[in-house]
Design a protein around this motif. Structure first.
Motif, PDB file in Angstrom:
ATOM      1  N   GLN A   1      46.213  55.613  48.030  1.00 27.11           N
ATOM      2  CA  GLN A   1      45.660  56.586  47.073  1.00 27.11           C
ATOM      3  C   GLN A   1      46.037  56.147  45.730  1.00 27.11           C
ATOM      4  OE1 GLN A   1      48.023  59.935  48.309  1.00 27.11           O
ATOM      5  NE2 GLN A   1      46.388  61.244  48.381  1.00 27.11           N
ATOM      6  N   GLU A   2      47.269  55.241  45.692  1.00 28.35           N
ATOM      7  CA  GLU A   2      47.535  54.530  44.318  1.00 28.35           C
ATOM      8  C   GLU A   2      46.643  53.268  44.153  1.00 28.35           C
ATOM      9  OE1 GLU A   2      49.292  53.789  40.627  1.00 28.35           O
ATOM     10  OE2 GLU A   2      49.687  55.699  41.799  1.00 28.35           O
ATOM     11  N   ALA A   3      46.516  52.795  45.081  1.00 26.09           N
ATOM     12  CA  ALA A   3      45.424  51.614  44.986  1.00 26.09           C
ATOM     13  C   ALA A   3      44.053  51.870  44.424  1.00 26.09           C
ATOM     14  CB  ALA A   3      45.505  50.736  46.213  1.00 26.09           C
ATOM     15  N   PHE A   4      43.695  52.940  45.258  1.00 27.16           N
ATOM     16  CA  PHE A   4      42.282  53.479  44.888  1.00 27.16           C
ATOM     17  C   PHE A   4      42.268  53.873  43.166  1.00 27.16           C
ATOM     18  CE2 PHE A   4      40.742  53.051  48.838  1.00 27.16           C
ATOM     19  CZ  PHE A   4      39.326  53.255  48.849  1.00 27.16           C
ATOM     20  N   ARG A   5      43.204  54.714  42.768  1.00 20.86           N
ATOM     21  CA  ARG A   5      43.409  54.829  41.548  1.00 20.86           C
ATOM     22  C   ARG A   5      43.420  53.646  40.393  1.00 20.86           C
ATOM     23  NH1 ARG A   5      46.564  54.914  37.562  1.00 20.86           N
ATOM     24  NH2 ARG A   5      48.249  54.123  38.616  1.00 20.86           N
ATOM     25  N   GLU A   6      44.488  52.742  40.922  1.00 22.68           N
ATOM     26  CA  GLU A   6      44.666  51.490  40.041  1.00 22.68           C
ATOM     27  C   GLU A   6      43.408  50.598  40.059  1.00 22.68           C
ATOM     28  OE1 GLU A   6      47.671  47.884  40.117  1.00 22.68           O
ATOM     29  OE2 GLU A   6      48.409  49.852  40.554  1.00 22.68           O
ATOM     30  N   HIS A   7      42.728  50.466  41.153  1.00 18.31           N
ATOM     31  CA  HIS A   7      41.803  49.649  41.066  1.00 18.31           C
ATOM     32  C   HIS A   7      40.209  50.200  41.159  1.00 18.31           C
ATOM     33  CE1 HIS A   7      44.076  46.186  42.347  1.00 18.31           C
ATOM     34  NE2 HIS A   7      44.843  46.933  42.764  1.00 18.31           N
ATOM     35  N   HIS A   8      40.184  51.505  40.797  1.00 16.27           N
ATOM     36  CA  HIS A   8      39.001  52.287  40.489  1.00 16.27           C
ATOM     37  C   HIS A   8      38.135  52.284  41.531  1.00 16.27           C
ATOM     38  CE1 HIS A   8      36.768  54.827  37.945  1.00 16.27           C
ATOM     39  NE2 HIS A   8      35.623  54.175  38.036  1.00 16.27           N
ATOM     40  N   GLY A   9      38.509  52.291  42.685  1.00 15.30           N
ATOM     41  CA  GLY A   9      37.889  52.256  43.950  1.00 15.30           C
ATOM     42  C   GLY A   9      37.107  53.518  44.019  1.00 15.30           C
ATOM     43  N   LEU A  10      36.549  54.299  43.182  1.00 15.85           N
ATOM     44  CA  LEU A  10      35.712  55.388  43.249  1.00 15.85           C
ATOM     45  C   LEU A  10      34.789  55.504  41.928  1.00 15.85           C
ATOM     46  CD1 LEU A  10      37.160  57.506  41.023  1.00 15.85           C
ATOM     47  CD2 LEU A  10      38.944  56.999  42.441  1.00 15.85           C
ATOM     48  N   GLN A  11      33.907  56.297  42.046  1.00 11.71           N
ATOM     49  CA  GLN A  11      33.113  56.615  40.990  1.00 11.71           C
ATOM     50  C   GLN A  11      32.968  57.977  40.771  1.00 11.71           C
ATOM     51  OE1 GLN A  11      29.929  53.878  40.300  1.00 11.71           O
ATOM     52  NE2 GLN A  11      28.956  55.181  38.959  1.00 11.71           N
TER      53      GLN A  11
END
Length: 166
Positions: free
Chosen positions: A88-98
Motif C-alpha cells: 500500500q505504501e509503495a502504491f502511495r509513494e510511486h503514485h500507482g493509481l490515478q
C-alpha cells in the motif's frame, strides 16, 4: 437463507445470506467493507480481488456460501492500524493509481504475486501476473514501479500479507 461463518480481516463473522449472494456483495453490503470494488461483474477486471485462505480470488464470481469457514482478507485488512502494508505504501509513494478504482484489487493481486513468486520481480513478470487486473487510467507504468518497490519492501523485514487469523 443459509448461514455462513468465516473470518474476515481477523474477525469472526456469521450471517444468514441468500445462497446466490456473491462474496463481493457479502463484503460490501453485509459487512460494509467497501474497499473491494465491483467493476465488471464478469471476473475480468480484478477490482474485486481479495485473499481467500491466503490466495488471491475474484470475489465477484465466488459465492459467499462457498467460503464458509474460510479466512478472507480484504484491502481494509492489509494495514496494521495506521501503518500501511508495504505494498500500500509503495502504491502511495510511486503514485500507482490515478482514479483509484482498480487500486484495491491491484494491491491485493500484487501482494499475492509477491507471496507466490518472492520479492525480486522483474517488469515482465509483474506485467504478466497482472493479466486479469485492468486499469483504464494509468497505462500501468507506475503500477509496475509500485509493485516492484512494494515487493522489495516486503522482503526487507516487513512480513508478507499478515494473515488476519494469526
Amino acid at each position: 437463507m443459509t448461514t455462513v461463518s468465516l473470518t474476515v480481516n481477523g474477525k469472526a463473522v456469521t450471517a444468514n445470506v441468500d445462497p446466490r449472494t456473491l462474496l463481493v456483495q457479502f463484503l460490501r453490503e453485509n459487512l460494509r467493507l467497501t474497499g473491494t470494488h465491483v467493476g465488471c461483474d464478469t471476473s475480468q477486471c480484478g477490482a474485486c480481488v481479495v485473499h481467500l485462505d491466503g490466495k488471491a480470488v475474484k470475489s465477484c464470481t465466488t459465492l459467499a456460501v462457498s467460503v464458509d469457514g474460510a479466512n478472507v482478507t480484504t484491502i481494509e485488512g492489509l494495514a496494521d492500524g495506521a501503518t500501511l502494508h508495504p505494498m500500500q505504501e509503495a502504491f502511495r509513494e510511486h503514485h500507482g493509481l490515478q482514479c483509484g478504482f482498480c487500486t484495491p484489487g491491484m494491491i491485493m493481486a500484487a501482494v499475492d504475486m509477491v507471496n507466490r513468486r518472492g520479492n525480486e520481480l522483474d517488469e515482465k513478470t509483474i506485467r504478466e501476473d497482472l493479466e486479469g487486473n485492468i486499469c483504464r487510467c494509468t497505462g500501468y507504468h507506475n503500477i509496475v514501479k509500485a509493485i516492484a518497490a512494494g515487493a522489495e519492501a516486503m522482503g526487507k523485514g516487513s512480513a508478507p500479507l499478515r494473515q488476519a487469523a494469526e
